[in-house]
Design an enzyme around this catalytic site. Structure first.
Site, PDB file in Angstrom:
ATOM      1  N   SER A  73      -7.609  -1.633  -4.240  1.00 20.72           N
ATOM      2  CA  SER A  73      -6.734  -0.721  -3.488  1.00 20.72           C
ATOM      3  C   SER A  73      -5.361  -0.691  -4.151  1.00 20.72           C
ATOM      4  O   SER A  73      -5.034  -1.555  -4.971  1.00 20.72           O
ATOM      5  CB  SER A  73      -6.622  -1.268  -2.062  1.00 20.72           C
ATOM      6  OG  SER A  73      -5.517  -0.710  -1.403  1.00 20.72           O
ATOM      7  N   TYR A 113      -4.346  -7.469   4.292  1.00 19.29           N
ATOM      8  CA  TYR A 113      -5.155  -6.539   3.493  1.00 19.29           C
ATOM      9  C   TYR A 113      -4.629  -6.498   2.057  1.00 19.29           C
ATOM     10  O   TYR A 113      -5.408  -6.466   1.094  1.00 19.29           O
ATOM     11  CB  TYR A 113      -5.093  -5.160   4.154  1.00 19.29           C
ATOM     12  CG  TYR A 113      -5.976  -4.103   3.546  1.00 19.29           C
ATOM     13  CD1 TYR A 113      -7.353  -4.274   3.424  1.00 19.29           C
ATOM     14  CD2 TYR A 113      -5.438  -2.888   3.117  1.00 19.29           C
ATOM     15  CE1 TYR A 113      -8.162  -3.274   2.885  1.00 19.29           C
ATOM     16  CE2 TYR A 113      -6.235  -1.884   2.586  1.00 19.29           C
ATOM     17  CZ  TYR A 113      -7.594  -2.083   2.461  1.00 19.29           C
ATOM     18  OH  TYR A 113      -8.389  -1.094   1.932  1.00 19.29           O
TER      19      TYR A 113
HETATM   20  P1  NAD Z   1     -15.225   2.707   6.424  1.00 19.57           P
HETATM   21  O1  NAD Z   1     -14.705   1.942   7.596  1.00 19.57           O
HETATM   22  O2  NAD Z   1     -15.560   4.147   6.604  1.00 19.57           O
HETATM   23  O3  NAD Z   1     -16.519   1.965   5.896  1.00 19.57           O
HETATM   24  C1  NAD Z   1     -16.636   0.565   5.860  1.00 19.57           C
HETATM   25  C2  NAD Z   1     -18.070   0.216   6.208  1.00 19.57           C
HETATM   26  O4  NAD Z   1     -18.205  -1.189   6.061  1.00 19.57           O
HETATM   27  C3  NAD Z   1     -18.438   0.556   7.655  1.00 19.57           C
HETATM   28  O5  NAD Z   1     -19.617   1.349   7.692  1.00 19.57           O
HETATM   29  C4  NAD Z   1     -18.661  -0.801   8.305  1.00 19.57           C
HETATM   30  O6  NAD Z   1     -19.702  -0.807   9.293  1.00 19.57           O
HETATM   31  C5  NAD Z   1     -19.032  -1.666   7.110  1.00 19.57           C
HETATM   32  N1  NAD Z   1     -18.746  -3.085   7.346  1.00 19.57           N
HETATM   33  C6  NAD Z   1     -17.657  -3.613   7.947  1.00 19.57           C
HETATM   34  N2  NAD Z   1     -17.762  -4.942   8.029  1.00 19.57           N
HETATM   35  C7  NAD Z   1     -18.954  -5.256   7.453  1.00 19.57           C
HETATM   36  C8  NAD Z   1     -19.633  -6.471   7.238  1.00 19.57           C
HETATM   37  N3  NAD Z   1     -19.114  -7.658   7.638  1.00 19.57           N
HETATM   38  N4  NAD Z   1     -20.840  -6.437   6.623  1.00 19.57           N
HETATM   39  C9  NAD Z   1     -21.388  -5.263   6.239  1.00 19.57           C
HETATM   40  N5  NAD Z   1     -20.784  -4.075   6.427  1.00 19.57           N
HETATM   41  C10 NAD Z   1     -19.582  -4.070   7.020  1.00 19.57           C
HETATM   42  O7  NAD Z   1     -14.192   2.457   5.233  1.00 19.57           O
HETATM   43  P2  NAD Z   1     -13.737   3.346   3.996  1.00 19.57           P
HETATM   44  O8  NAD Z   1     -12.406   3.887   4.297  1.00 19.57           O
HETATM   45  O9  NAD Z   1     -14.832   4.232   3.548  1.00 19.57           O
HETATM   46  O10 NAD Z   1     -13.503   2.176   2.917  1.00 19.57           O
HETATM   47  C11 NAD Z   1     -14.501   1.731   2.007  1.00 19.57           C
HETATM   48  C12 NAD Z   1     -13.846   0.746   1.059  1.00 19.57           C
HETATM   49  O11 NAD Z   1     -12.769   1.387   0.371  1.00 19.57           O
HETATM   50  C13 NAD Z   1     -13.231  -0.484   1.749  1.00 19.57           C
HETATM   51  O12 NAD Z   1     -13.400  -1.609   0.911  1.00 19.57           O
HETATM   52  C14 NAD Z   1     -11.767  -0.128   1.840  1.00 19.57           C
HETATM   53  O13 NAD Z   1     -10.969  -1.282   1.933  1.00 19.57           O
HETATM   54  C15 NAD Z   1     -11.582   0.598   0.526  1.00 19.57           C
HETATM   55  N6  NAD Z   1     -10.414   1.484   0.426  1.00 19.57           N
HETATM   56  C16 NAD Z   1     -10.234   2.536   1.266  1.00 19.57           C
HETATM   57  C17 NAD Z   1      -9.114   3.357   1.094  1.00 19.57           C
HETATM   58  C18 NAD Z   1      -8.871   4.532   1.982  1.00 19.57           C
HETATM   59  O14 NAD Z   1      -7.865   5.245   1.743  1.00 19.57           O
HETATM   60  N7  NAD Z   1      -9.714   4.798   2.960  1.00 19.57           N
HETATM   61  C19 NAD Z   1      -8.205   3.094   0.075  1.00 19.57           C
HETATM   62  C20 NAD Z   1      -8.429   2.004  -0.767  1.00 19.57           C
HETATM   63  C21 NAD Z   1      -9.539   1.216  -0.595  1.00 19.57           C
END
Ligand code: NAD
Length: 284
Positions: A166, A179
């Site tokens: 990130s 985070y």
């Molecule tokens: P999201 O919440 O839509 O998806 C995360 C998924 O992980 C969910 O379906 C959830 O059920 C699953 N999950 C949570 N805890 C879990 C566990 N213990 N075991 C198995 N599954 C689990 O999130 P997103 O926004 O699509 O993010 C995906 C990745 O990208 C994450 O690592 C997030 O930190 C990273 N990220 C997101 C952004 C953003 O702008 N959204 C930016 C940088 C990084």
């Protein structure tokens, strides 16, 4: 076909943790469109299966599996089911992760007067258990699946792991120390594991998405009542030279490049920003 270019993943098995979520479901789709057999793995089996069912409806190969990325036995059970269904894992996308409000301060800066304000969560009020929860989900939630699925990669050609870091990893964002620290650890671990596995032939790289509006951060970025951008959103956009949020599909090109042995076979241990220039901009 929604991919910007096609790589050949025919016969390959891709495991996508957090595959039921916003960004990783899009990436699971891209891998499936390139011919991979995709195991959509998520704590939420219904979400995982819904993503997989939509891919199957398009004639692609996918199945939903449940596992907790923090519990090795649960991952090992899923890994055996996946191996029985599809074969050993060739590509692991460690997507499960995210922040939690309990690891977040109310304000960006500490004012002395805040210490007497019970409605605020200051740095001093953060509960170590919440910090640990966020840290574990992002860091151990990347490390433990790597232990379980990379075990199936050792001794086989063309295998790789792709982690999700990130912007926080380059410089911490205000309010979210847990985070930020956790994603810095993911970037560091990406380099460590790339070195450790180099002679075993497993490449390890990471995507570092900038700002994408998803279910996890919507409340921070959009005013729920008005649907307008929040002050934090406007600040992000001001610091993103391209002046907009990313779309999930914009992660796909980098994902496919890193997943493709012919395209990136000598790329190992990198963390690639996909951020509209955010990490390059000093703000001046
Ligand atoms: P999201 O919440 O839509 O998806 C995360 C998924 O992980 C969910 O379906 C959830 O059920 C699953 N999950 C949570 N805890 C879990 C566990 N213990 N075991 C198995 N599954 C689990 O999130 P997103 O926004 O699509 O993010 C995906 C990745 O990208 C994450 O690592 C997030 O930190 C990273 N990220 C997101 C952004 C953003 O702008 N959204 C930016 C940088 C990084």
């Amino acid at each position: 076909m929604t991919v910007p270019f096609r790589i050949d993943l025919a016969g390959k098995v891709a495991v996508v943790t957090g595959g039921g979520g916003v960004l990783c479901s899009r990436m699971a789709q891209a891998l499936a469109e390139c011919g991979a057999k995709v195991a959509v793995l998520d704590l939420d089996l219904d979400a995982a299966e819904a993503v997989a069912a939509a891919l199957r409806a398009d004639g692609l190969s996918a199945r939903g599996f449940t596992a907790n990325v923090l519990e090795r036995p649960s991952l090992e059970s899923a890994a055996e089911l996946i191996r029985a269904e599809f074969g050993p894992c060739d590509l692991l996308l460690n997507g499960a992760g995210g922040n939690h409000p309990g690891g977040t301060t109310s304000k960006e800066w500490l004012d002395a007067a805040d210490l007497d304000e019970p409605s605020l969560t200051t740095f001093f009020d953060l509960d170590p258990q919440n910090i640990q929860r966020v840290f574990n989900l992002n860091f151990l939630g990347t490390l433990i699946p790597s232990q379980v699925f990379a075990r199936q990669m050792v001794g086989r050609a063309g295998c790789s792991i792709i982690n999700i870091s990130s912007m926080n990893a380059f410089r911490p964002l205000t309010k979210i120390p847990a985070y930020s620290g956790a994603k810095a650890a993911v970037s560091n671990f990406t380099q460590w594991l790339a070195v450790h596995f180099a002679k075993a032939g497993i490449r390890v790289n990471a995507l570092a998405p900038g700002f994408f509006i998803t279910s996890q951060n919507r409340a921070l970025l959009m005013d729920q009542a008005t649907g307008e951008f929040t002050a934090r959103s406007r600040k992000i956009l001001e610091h993103t030279p391209m002046g907009r949020f990313g779309e999930a599909g914009e992660l796909v090109g980098t994902l496919l490049w890193l997943a493709s042995e012919p395209a990136s076979g000598f790329v190992n241990g990198v963390v690639v920003p996909i951020d509209g220039g955010f990490s390059a901009y000093s703000g001046v």
